[in-house]
Design a protein around this motif. Sequence first.
Motif, PDB file in Angstrom:
ATOM      1  N   VAL A  23       0.838  -1.201   0.000  1.00 40.73           N
ATOM      2  CA  VAL A  23       0.000   0.000   0.000  1.00 40.73           C
ATOM      3  C   VAL A  23       0.875   1.253   0.000  1.00 40.73           C
ATOM      4  CG1 VAL A  23      -1.639   1.351   1.374  1.00 40.73           C
ATOM      5  CG2 VAL A  23      -1.992  -1.097   1.074  1.00 40.73           C
ATOM      6  N   PHE A  24       1.943   1.234   0.784  1.00 38.70           N
ATOM      7  CA  PHE A  24       2.793   2.415   0.929  1.00 38.70           C
ATOM      8  C   PHE A  24       3.949   2.468  -0.067  1.00 38.70           C
ATOM      9  CE2 PHE A  24       0.843   1.678   5.109  1.00 38.70           C
ATOM     10  CZ  PHE A  24       0.137   2.858   5.206  1.00 38.70           C
ATOM     11  N   MET A  25       4.449   1.311  -0.476  1.00 37.32           N
ATOM     12  CA  MET A  25       5.546   1.216  -1.442  1.00 37.32           C
ATOM     13  C   MET A  25       5.150   0.162  -2.480  1.00 37.32           C
ATOM     14  SD  MET A  25       8.263   3.082  -0.093  1.00 37.32           S
ATOM     15  CE  MET A  25       9.650   2.353  -0.863  1.00 37.32           C
ATOM     16  N   PRO A  26       4.322   0.530  -3.452  1.00 34.26           N
ATOM     17  CA  PRO A  26       3.782  -0.466  -4.397  1.00 34.26           C
ATOM     18  C   PRO A  26       4.865  -1.213  -5.166  1.00 34.26           C
ATOM     19  CG  PRO A  26       2.655   1.628  -4.638  1.00 34.26           C
ATOM     20  CD  PRO A  26       3.810   1.858  -3.724  1.00 34.26           C
ATOM     21  N   PHE A  27       4.618  -2.510  -5.348  1.00 33.90           N
ATOM     22  CA  PHE A  27       5.496  -3.330  -6.175  1.00 33.90           C
ATOM     23  C   PHE A  27       5.247  -2.989  -7.647  1.00 33.90           C
ATOM     24  CE2 PHE A  27       4.987  -5.977  -2.331  1.00 33.90           C
ATOM     25  CZ  PHE A  27       6.318  -6.127  -1.999  1.00 33.90           C
ATOM     26  N   LEU A  39      -5.651  -7.682  -0.189  1.00 34.28           N
ATOM     27  CA  LEU A  39      -5.794  -6.934   1.058  1.00 34.28           C
ATOM     28  C   LEU A  39      -7.263  -6.632   1.330  1.00 34.28           C
ATOM     29  CD1 LEU A  39      -4.585  -5.475   3.505  1.00 34.28           C
ATOM     30  CD2 LEU A  39      -4.323  -3.461   2.041  1.00 34.28           C
ATOM     31  N   PHE A  40      -7.972  -6.181   0.313  1.00 34.98           N
ATOM     32  CA  PHE A  40      -9.400  -5.883   0.457  1.00 34.98           C
ATOM     33  C   PHE A  40     -10.178  -7.139   0.853  1.00 34.98           C
ATOM     34  CE2 PHE A  40     -13.647  -5.594  -1.476  1.00 34.98           C
ATOM     35  CZ  PHE A  40     -14.136  -4.519  -0.747  1.00 34.98           C
ATOM     36  N   ILE A  41      -9.923  -8.241   0.170  1.00 37.12           N
ATOM     37  CA  ILE A  41     -10.606  -9.501   0.484  1.00 37.12           C
ATOM     38  C   ILE A  41     -10.253  -9.967   1.890  1.00 37.12           C
ATOM     39  CG2 ILE A  41     -10.725 -11.958  -0.120  1.00 37.12           C
ATOM     40  CD1 ILE A  41     -10.407 -11.050  -3.062  1.00 37.12           C
ATOM     41  N   THR A  42      -8.996  -9.847   2.275  1.00 36.55           N
ATOM     42  CA  THR A  42      -8.558 -10.261   3.607  1.00 36.55           C
ATOM     43  C   THR A  42      -9.241  -9.447   4.692  1.00 36.55           C
ATOM     44  OG1 THR A  42      -6.412 -10.932   2.722  1.00 36.55           O
ATOM     45  CG2 THR A  42      -6.543 -10.587   5.099  1.00 36.55           C
TER      46      THR A  42
END
Length: 93
Positions: A23-27, A39-42
Amino acid sequence: MKFFIISGKSLTLIMWLVMFYNVFMPFEGQVSIVLNILLFITIIMHFFQLLIFHTMFSSLLKLSLVDYLKVYFFGVFGLLEYRQQVLELDKAE
């Protein structure tokens, strides 16, 4: 069973860290999008597990905020830990 729960909680914690790091350092590339979706599903699934936890265990154990946070962050493995506690209480009685 204890080893299974500890291993699962460790892997769950690592996944939370990877997803929040993204979220803070996108791959690069599609990995970032997939991790955001995961992340949303989790977050949603762990919320439902928290509701299950409250429904099943609030009448059996005295629960604190820390108990709810453990179940929220560790999901099924947190539920299994409290299930073990309830089974031990039943054996003691």
